[in-house]
Write an enzyme that holds these catalytic residues in place. Sequence first.
Site, PDB file in Angstrom:
ATOM      1  N   ASP A 220       0.866  -1.174   0.000  1.00  0.00           N
ATOM      2  CA  ASP A 220       0.000   0.000   0.000  1.00  0.00           C
ATOM      3  C   ASP A 220       0.910   1.233   0.000  1.00  0.00           C
ATOM      4  O   ASP A 220       2.097   1.147   0.336  1.00  0.00           O
ATOM      5  CB  ASP A 220      -0.888  -0.028   1.245  1.00  0.00           C
ATOM      6  CG  ASP A 220      -1.672   1.249   1.427  1.00  0.00           C
ATOM      7  OD1 ASP A 220      -2.394   1.639   0.494  1.00  0.00           O
ATOM      8  OD2 ASP A 220      -1.529   1.874   2.496  1.00  0.00           O
TER       9      ASP A 220
ATOM     10  N   ASP B 218      -0.186   5.211   0.829  1.00  0.00           N
ATOM     11  CA  ASP B 218      -0.446   6.177   1.902  1.00  0.00           C
ATOM     12  C   ASP B 218      -0.589   5.468   3.242  1.00  0.00           C
ATOM     13  O   ASP B 218      -1.381   4.538   3.396  1.00  0.00           O
ATOM     14  CB  ASP B 218      -1.717   6.975   1.588  1.00  0.00           C
ATOM     15  CG  ASP B 218      -1.538   7.840   0.352  1.00  0.00           C
ATOM     16  OD1 ASP B 218      -1.098   8.990   0.497  1.00  0.00           O
ATOM     17  OD2 ASP B 218      -1.810   7.348  -0.766  1.00  0.00           O
TER      18      ASP B 218
ATOM     19  N   ASP C 231      -2.315  -0.519   5.879  1.00  0.00           N
ATOM     20  CA  ASP C 231      -2.700   0.194   7.098  1.00  0.00           C
ATOM     21  C   ASP C 231      -4.177   0.517   7.203  1.00  0.00           C
ATOM     22  O   ASP C 231      -4.621   1.026   8.230  1.00  0.00           O
ATOM     23  CB  ASP C 231      -1.925   1.514   7.188  1.00  0.00           C
ATOM     24  CG  ASP C 231      -2.466   2.560   6.226  1.00  0.00           C
ATOM     25  OD1 ASP C 231      -2.882   3.648   6.676  1.00  0.00           O
ATOM     26  OD2 ASP C 231      -2.507   2.292   5.013  1.00  0.00           O
TER      27      ASP C 231
END
Length: 273
Positions: free
Chosen positions: A8, A10, A212
């Site tokens: 991922d 960001d 996240d």
Amino acid sequence: MYRLAAFDMDGTLLMRDHKIGSITLNALHQLADAGVTLTFATGRHYLDMKGILSHSGLNGYLITGNSTRVCDAEGNPLYGMDLPAELVEFVLRTPWQTNASIHLFRDDGWFTDRNDPDLLIAHTTSGFHFQLTEWDELPLTGNHKFCFIASHQELVELKAQLEQQMSGEADFCFSATDCLEVLPRGCNKGVALEKLSHHLDLTLADCMAFGDAMNDKEMLSRVGRGLVMGNALPQLKQELPQLQIIGRCEQQGVAHYLHHWLSSPHLTYSPEF
């Protein structure tokens, strides 16, 4: 040994200033040199990601738009999903009880009817930017996803409205606390990574992944090794308690983990810095 690593962006690879840290860049190059296929799985648009990777000197497979598009390292499309035209029309023409801004993503860019320059801060590296538009000027076909941006509580209330009106017709996820996404039904990073793995003659068991947010859940839960960032959304940690938590994005936690894995893959990892 894992043969593919999916990241991922960001809150994972990117630090809080929306840039890839030098230690992380070094770790990614070491990983590629070790023969591991790099894959970047993100809610960001393909055009945005190409700018980031070009600036960073990186190359890899791309899962973009929260899995609405999958491309090889040369940009050739491998897989894609769009929202049904009737659903796009319904979302755009329904007077939702919210102050959230609405954003629509297509192959040719990012479209919105609200001018908010603060949203461009996250895209400084690539120069990717929104295009102001009137919604009736856009085709109803060829649309990847919607994003609604507002405070988390307002988006929770909006999500309830959307689910009530469109139950079973689309998927909804929080890619950040202030970003609610409307995606084609059955579209998520786990499905996209499985398709990419098959294309590469791999299985999900051959992959590791880092994330996240809730849009990472399916990917993290299905790969051979899923790693959850220390700064991950509390809901993600609660729903995937079996997965290891590593360092935070601002500490370049991915790099810390990769350096350990590359040098001592059979030793227990500790995220302490």
